[in-house]
Design a protein around this motif. Structure first.
Motif, PDB file in Angstrom:
ATOM      1  N   CYS A  44       0.850  -1.200   0.000  1.00 51.04           N
ATOM      2  CA  CYS A  44       0.000   0.000   0.000  1.00 51.04           C
ATOM      3  C   CYS A  44       0.887   1.253   0.000  1.00 51.04           C
ATOM      4  O   CYS A  44       1.728   1.429   0.875  1.00 51.04           O
ATOM      5  CB  CYS A  44      -0.939   0.019   1.204  1.00 51.04           C
ATOM      6  SG  CYS A  44      -2.115   1.399   1.131  1.00 51.04           S
ATOM      7  N   GLY A  47      -2.973   6.576   0.305  1.00 47.36           N
ATOM      8  CA  GLY A  47      -4.301   6.733  -0.266  1.00 47.36           C
ATOM      9  C   GLY A  47      -5.031   7.880   0.400  1.00 47.36           C
ATOM     10  O   GLY A  47      -4.408   8.719   1.053  1.00 47.36           O
ATOM     11  N   ARG A  62      -9.581   4.740   0.291  1.00 46.90           N
ATOM     12  CA  ARG A  62      -9.166   4.244  -1.032  1.00 46.90           C
ATOM     13  C   ARG A  62      -7.654   4.192  -1.041  1.00 46.90           C
ATOM     14  O   ARG A  62      -6.972   5.219  -0.946  1.00 46.90           O
ATOM     15  CB  ARG A  62      -9.665   5.161  -2.137  1.00 46.90           C
ATOM     16  CG  ARG A  62      -9.340   4.624  -3.530  1.00 46.90           C
ATOM     17  CD  ARG A  62     -10.062   5.451  -4.597  1.00 46.90           C
ATOM     18  NE  ARG A  62     -10.099   4.731  -5.844  1.00 46.90           N
ATOM     19  CZ  ARG A  62      -9.381   5.069  -6.917  1.00 46.90           C
ATOM     20  NH1 ARG A  62      -8.586   6.119  -6.868  1.00 46.90           N
ATOM     21  NH2 ARG A  62      -9.476   4.356  -8.018  1.00 46.90           N
ATOM     22  N   GLU A  64      -3.911   3.157  -2.665  1.00 50.22           N
ATOM     23  CA  GLU A  64      -3.140   2.939  -3.884  1.00 50.22           C
ATOM     24  C   GLU A  64      -2.103   1.871  -3.578  1.00 50.22           C
ATOM     25  O   GLU A  64      -1.364   1.980  -2.594  1.00 50.22           O
ATOM     26  CB  GLU A  64      -2.446   4.227  -4.328  1.00 50.22           C
ATOM     27  CG  GLU A  64      -1.621   4.031  -5.585  1.00 50.22           C
ATOM     28  CD  GLU A  64      -0.945   5.308  -6.053  1.00 50.22           C
ATOM     29  OE1 GLU A  64       0.076   5.195  -6.737  1.00 50.22           O
ATOM     30  OE2 GLU A  64      -1.439   6.410  -5.731  1.00 50.22           O
ATOM     31  N   TYR A  83      -5.935  -0.106  -7.265  1.00 54.32           N
ATOM     32  CA  TYR A  83      -6.602   0.578  -6.150  1.00 54.32           C
ATOM     33  C   TYR A  83      -7.586  -0.358  -5.461  1.00 54.32           C
ATOM     34  O   TYR A  83      -8.195  -1.225  -6.096  1.00 54.32           O
ATOM     35  CB  TYR A  83      -7.342   1.828  -6.664  1.00 54.32           C
ATOM     36  CG  TYR A  83      -6.374   2.822  -7.256  1.00 54.32           C
ATOM     37  CD1 TYR A  83      -5.794   3.792  -6.463  1.00 54.32           C
ATOM     38  CD2 TYR A  83      -6.011   2.752  -8.598  1.00 54.32           C
ATOM     39  CE1 TYR A  83      -4.870   4.681  -6.991  1.00 54.32           C
ATOM     40  CE2 TYR A  83      -5.091   3.643  -9.135  1.00 54.32           C
ATOM     41  CZ  TYR A  83      -4.522   4.596  -8.321  1.00 54.32           C
ATOM     42  OH  TYR A  83      -3.606   5.476  -8.842  1.00 54.32           O
TER      43      TYR A  83
END
Length: 181
Positions: A44, A47, A62, A64, A83
């Motif tokens: 990760c 986000g 959310r 990324e 995502y």
């Protein structure tokens, strides 16, 4: 008809623990700040909060993500950037923080990541855990064209990857919190 290994539940259930020289509140303040996950997560890259109050139960994040080519290289995984969205399902300051992955249709999946924190003298023990009950649509897609032997190999290899990710994440969080390189 014989059931496939991907039909077992839980499909994955892993955890790891580490001592951290900080109070449970200080640890919680870091691990519940998901946009900072780029500092410690192997996949990760951070986000944004897309609904709700940051880090509160019901809020949606959310993320990324970035997966390198060498990760379980033989399997047909999503590579590069993708995502995900998750919903916070537990937010107990100084104690526990969990999020449930959402499907592309924004439905709950039995895929839950989390942290639990216990006081340990002047510091804390931080546990990072992951549990997938029923296989997600993504897992089914990955193994769709595999025979049962390759499916079993994938589950074994993915479990090892998850265990390594949990260990790496905890070491990185410890370094962030304790301000060590």
């Amino acid at each position: 008809m014989t059931k496939s290994i991907v039909d077992q539940s839980p499909l994955f259930e892993v955890s790891a623990r580490i001592d951290v020289a900080a109070s449970p509140k200080a640890v919680y303040d870091v691990i519940s700040d998901l946009p900072r996950s780029y500092e410690w997560s192997p996949e990760c890259m951070g986000g944004t909060w897309i609904s709700g109050e940051p880090s509160a139960v019901g809020s949606v994040f959310r993320g990324e993500n970035l997966r390198k080519e060498e990760v379980v290289a033989w399997a047909p995984l999503v590579r590069g950037t993708w995502y995900t969205e998750c919903r916070i399902v537990r937010a107990d300051p100084g104690s526990s923080f969990r999020w449930m992955m959402l499907s592309h249709a924004n439905e709950d999946q039995e895929s839950v990541w989390g942290f639990d924190i216990e006081r340990n003298g002047a510091g804390s023990v931080l546990e990072h855990n992951f549990r997938m009950g029923e296989a997600t649509a993504g897992i089914h897609k990955i193994v769709a064209d595999m025979d049962e032997s390759d499916r079993a190999k994938f589950i074994t290899d993915w479990t090892a990857k998850l265990e390594q990710d949990l260990d790496d994440t905890l070491r990185r969080i410890k370094n962030v919190i304790e301000k060590t390189p």
